[in-house]
Write a protein that holds these residues in place. Structure first.
Motif, PDB file in Angstrom:
ATOM      1  N   UNK A  84     120.635  -2.629 -12.720  1.00 59.58           N
ATOM      2  CA  UNK A  84     120.624  -1.828 -13.951  1.00 59.58           C
ATOM      3  C   UNK A  84     120.914  -0.347 -13.719  1.00 59.58           C
ATOM      4  N   UNK A  85     120.967   0.081 -12.448  1.00 54.53           N
ATOM      5  CA  UNK A  85     121.289   1.476 -12.161  1.00 54.53           C
ATOM      6  C   UNK A  85     122.791   1.723 -12.073  1.00 54.53           C
ATOM      7  N   UNK A  86     123.596   0.671 -12.158  1.00 54.86           N
ATOM      8  CA  UNK A  86     125.034   0.844 -12.043  1.00 54.86           C
ATOM      9  C   UNK A  86     125.590   1.662 -13.205  1.00 54.86           C
ATOM     10  N   UNK A  87     126.614   2.437 -12.888  1.00 58.67           N
ATOM     11  CA  UNK A  87     127.329   3.191 -13.912  1.00 58.67           C
ATOM     12  C   UNK A  87     128.423   2.311 -14.520  1.00 58.67           C
ATOM     13  N   UNK A  88     128.971   2.786 -15.639  1.00 64.89           N
ATOM     14  CA  UNK A  88     130.002   2.018 -16.321  1.00 64.89           C
ATOM     15  C   UNK A  88     131.193   1.693 -15.448  1.00 64.89           C
ATOM     16  N   UNK A  89     131.641   2.659 -14.635  1.00 61.52           N
ATOM     17  CA  UNK A  89     132.810   2.443 -13.779  1.00 61.52           C
ATOM     18  C   UNK A  89     132.541   1.381 -12.722  1.00 61.52           C
ATOM     19  N   UNK A  90     131.284   1.196 -12.339  1.00 63.51           N
ATOM     20  CA  UNK A  90     130.938   0.172 -11.371  1.00 63.51           C
ATOM     21  C   UNK A  90     130.847  -1.201 -12.030  1.00 63.51           C
ATOM     22  N   UNK A 407     121.693  -2.673  -0.231  1.00 66.09           N
ATOM     23  CA  UNK A 407     122.933  -2.556   0.512  1.00 66.09           C
ATOM     24  C   UNK A 407     123.794  -1.449  -0.088  1.00 66.09           C
ATOM     25  N   UNK A 408     124.251  -0.548   0.759  1.00 65.38           N
ATOM     26  CA  UNK A 408     125.155   0.520   0.348  1.00 65.38           C
ATOM     27  C   UNK A 408     126.423   0.384   1.178  1.00 65.38           C
ATOM     28  N   UNK A 409     127.549   0.261   0.503  1.00 66.20           N
ATOM     29  CA  UNK A 409     128.803   0.021   1.188  1.00 66.20           C
ATOM     30  C   UNK A 409     129.593   1.322   1.272  1.00 66.20           C
ATOM     31  N   UNK A 410     129.834   1.820   2.497  1.00 69.77           N
ATOM     32  CA  UNK A 410     130.444   3.130   2.666  1.00 69.77           C
ATOM     33  C   UNK A 410     131.723   3.348   1.870  1.00 69.77           C
ATOM     34  N   UNK A 411     132.589   2.352   1.841  1.00 65.81           N
ATOM     35  CA  UNK A 411     133.867   2.572   1.172  1.00 65.81           C
ATOM     36  C   UNK A 411     133.677   2.916  -0.301  1.00 65.81           C
ATOM     37  N   UNK A 412     132.709   2.291  -0.941  1.00 70.83           N
ATOM     38  CA  UNK A 412     132.482   2.553  -2.368  1.00 70.83           C
ATOM     39  C   UNK A 412     132.138   4.020  -2.615  1.00 70.83           C
ATOM     40  N   UNK A 413     131.301   4.593  -1.746  1.00 71.86           N
ATOM     41  CA  UNK A 413     130.914   5.988  -1.899  1.00 71.86           C
ATOM     42  C   UNK A 413     132.088   6.888  -1.528  1.00 71.86           C
ATOM     43  N   UNK A 414     132.819   6.486  -0.511  1.00 67.40           N
ATOM     44  CA  UNK A 414     133.986   7.265  -0.103  1.00 67.40           C
ATOM     45  C   UNK A 414     135.015   7.335  -1.226  1.00 67.40           C
ATOM     46  N   UNK A 463     127.091  11.492  -9.898  1.00 64.15           N
ATOM     47  CA  UNK A 463     127.528  11.163 -11.252  1.00 64.15           C
ATOM     48  C   UNK A 463     128.331   9.870 -11.300  1.00 64.15           C
ATOM     49  N   UNK A 464     128.789   9.403 -10.157  1.00 62.57           N
ATOM     50  CA  UNK A 464     129.737   8.291 -10.138  1.00 62.57           C
ATOM     51  C   UNK A 464     129.212   6.996  -9.550  1.00 62.57           C
ATOM     52  N   UNK A 465     128.088   7.053  -8.875  1.00 65.23           N
ATOM     53  CA  UNK A 465     127.531   5.830  -8.301  1.00 65.23           C
ATOM     54  C   UNK A 465     126.037   5.759  -8.614  1.00 65.23           C
ATOM     55  N   UNK A 466     125.475   4.594  -8.427  1.00 67.43           N
ATOM     56  CA  UNK A 466     124.056   4.387  -8.720  1.00 67.43           C
ATOM     57  C   UNK A 466     123.179   5.319  -7.880  1.00 67.43           C
ATOM     58  N   UNK A 467     121.982   5.588  -8.397  1.00 69.97           N
ATOM     59  CA  UNK A 467     121.115   6.603  -7.798  1.00 69.97           C
ATOM     60  C   UNK A 467     120.751   6.294  -6.353  1.00 69.97           C
TER      61      UNK A 467
END
Length: 500
Positions: A84-90, A407-414, A463-467
């Motif tokens: 539920x923390x996902x943003x719309x773009x995700x 799980x946090x996937x580096x490419x997504x944040x990059x 602003x672009x990824x979950x907290x």
């Protein structure tokens, strides 16, 4: 009939008046649970959804999640749980990749789902946290019973990925989930109808889904829900609700230990604690057991294995630091890069097969063949096995970051940081953290002539990824280390002293 939702029907018939779900002062009996799930199934049928259609769920741990989850299964649909923390773009990616037709979202998360659904043939249904009393379900005509499904029909798609490529949806079948929940409840946690299970693990994650929700439903136990983990709140609930089974990731055990006046809380009802998601530091395990007087049993598994693959079984020798031995119906082995068995004290990649192994990755036959080349799933985790068959996790081949059990996937944040006009290169890495296991860090090289401070970059990512994903630590480098082909070498990135 092998529909997983049959378990709810059978439990409601036998234990209809027993409490199934609790959220503070609200209690839902198994009879009311089944009734509400039937109305959710009827709602989906009224929208024309056929068996196999994908339904998204965007809920924290509130009664609406179990209600809609089992309702969708009753209708024969495939459930796609989302954080539920996902943003719309995700959320957009989930909608497009899974081909989702309807998204159920709790009120606080509905806006992000609506944003994601714009321009798509996707209906977003806002549901109150209570679920059973929500108006949109209250008026629906209930389905008579679960739709017939076969063992190999997909029940849930859980998205996971490594550090390269897009997230992949692991297809878990009705048989995968039912078998793993049954083994967990009967031989590992030993749940009975008299148990109260702490529901603080996210239900959108396979650990909480199988060991918490599905195991409780199979046995008629009560699941008491905590939407957002807080150590003091969790300790209060243990005493208030008579919690007998606590399930958590290592950061939750640390959180309980950090509660002020922790000795003042009544935890005498606890009989079993289990830990998974990432390695539990031995010192945390020992301090927890000394403080709260309850043994912690560690296990190991992944989304692709439904999840439990190995466990420190309750009536066998427990070895702190080990993830135990294979559970009933599952096999583990250590292999080298060519798939040959590794023997003795040597480390190797853990490979798994058995009843819980996924059907495959949704729409990704190539990825499935790469991960399961010979019937054995390559986990990407490096382990060793002692002479008695106990497994120990020693490293990860994949560069995925596990922050607080997530799980946090580096490419997504990059990818999010690359959207900033000043960023030329970025590499996201895990930084050791005592409380969270790992913290997210980002090394950034700027474009020539660009100027930006690290606080702006951190806020940009936030602003672009979950907290839980955004990098708490950002630092600037003139250039990122690269290999001969120009590939950025994450393993050579060393965080500054002030963030280590």
């Amino acid at each position: 009939m092998t529909n997983l939702a049959t378990a709810l029907v059978e439990t409601a018939e036998e234990h209809g008046d027993r409490p199934a779900l609790r959220l503070d002062d609200q209690t839902v009996t198994y009879r009311d649970f089944l009734d509400a799930a039937g109305r959710a199934a009827g709602f989906l049928r009224s929208r024309g959804l056929e068996p196999g259609a994908r339904v998204g769920l965007v809920f924290p741990n509130v009664p609406a999640f179990p209600v809609v989850f089992y309702g969708a299964l009753m209708a024969g649909c495939v459930v796609v749980p989302m954080n539920p923390l996902l943003k719309g773009r995700e959320i957009e990616y989930y909608l497009d990749d899974a081909g989702i037709s309807v998204v159920f979202a709790w009120d606080d998360a509905a806006d992000a789902s609506r944003e994601a659904a714009q321009g798509r043939d996707v209906e977003v249904v806002a549901v109150g946290a209570a679920g059973p009393d929500d108006g949109v379900l209250e008026g629906a005509s209930p389905l008579d019973g679960p739709v017939d499904r076969s063992d190999d029909d997909t029940a849930v798609i859980l998205y996971t990925s490594g550090t390269t490529g897009s997230p992949k949806g692991a297809e878990l079948t009705h048989a995968n989930l039912a078998t793993n929940a049954r083994v967990s409840a009967r031989t590992l946690i030993e749940i009975s109808t008299d148990d109260v299970v702490m529901g603080c693990l996210p239900l959108f994650h396979v650990f909480g889904l199988t060991c918490g929700l599905n195991s409780a439903v199979l046995t008629g136990a009560c699941l008491t829900l905590l939407p957002r983990f807080d150590g003091a709140k969790a300790l209060t609930m243990i005493g208030r609700d008579g919690v007998t089974v606590f399930e958590g990731v290592p950061t939750m055990y640390s959180g309980l230990l950090h509660v002020e006046d922790r000795e003042q809380y009544d935890v005498s009802s606890l009989r079993c604690c289990i830990s998974g998601g990432s390695a539990l530091p031995v010192e945390v395990l020992r301090e927890f057991e000394e403080t709260f007087g309850c043994v912690v049993l560690e296990g190991y598994g992944l989304s692709e294995t439904s999840p439990v693959a190995s466990f420190n079984h309750p009536h066998a020798e427990r070895r702190p630091g080990s993830v135990g031995t294979p559970v009933e119906g599952m096999e583990l082995r250590l292999v080298d890069d060519e798939g040959n068995d590794v023997t003795g004290d040597d480390a190797g990649e853990i490979a798994i097969r058995g009843d819980g192994l996924m059907k495959g990755y949704w729409g990704r036959p190539d990825a499935t063949a790469e991960s399961v080349p010979d019937g054995w799933f390559r986990t990407g985790d490096v382990g060793r096995r002692d002479e008695d068959g106990y497994y120990f996790i020693v490293d990860r081949k994949k560069e995925m970051i596990i922050r607080g059990g997530y799980n946090v996937y580096p490419r997504e944040i990059e990818e999010a940081l690359y959207e900033h006009a000043a960023v030329a290169e970025v590499a996201v890495v895990g930084i050791e953290n005592r409380d969270l296991g790992e913290e997210v860090g980002a090394a950034v090289a700027l474009r020539p002539g660009a100027e930006v401070d690290v606080e702006e970059l951190r806020a940009f990512a936030k602003e672009r990824v979950a907290a839980y994903k955004y990098p708490r630590h950002v630092w600037l480098l003139d250039e990122l280390p690269k290999g001969p082909t120009g590939k950025i070498l994450r393993r050579e990135i060393v965080p500054p002293d002030e963030v280590r």
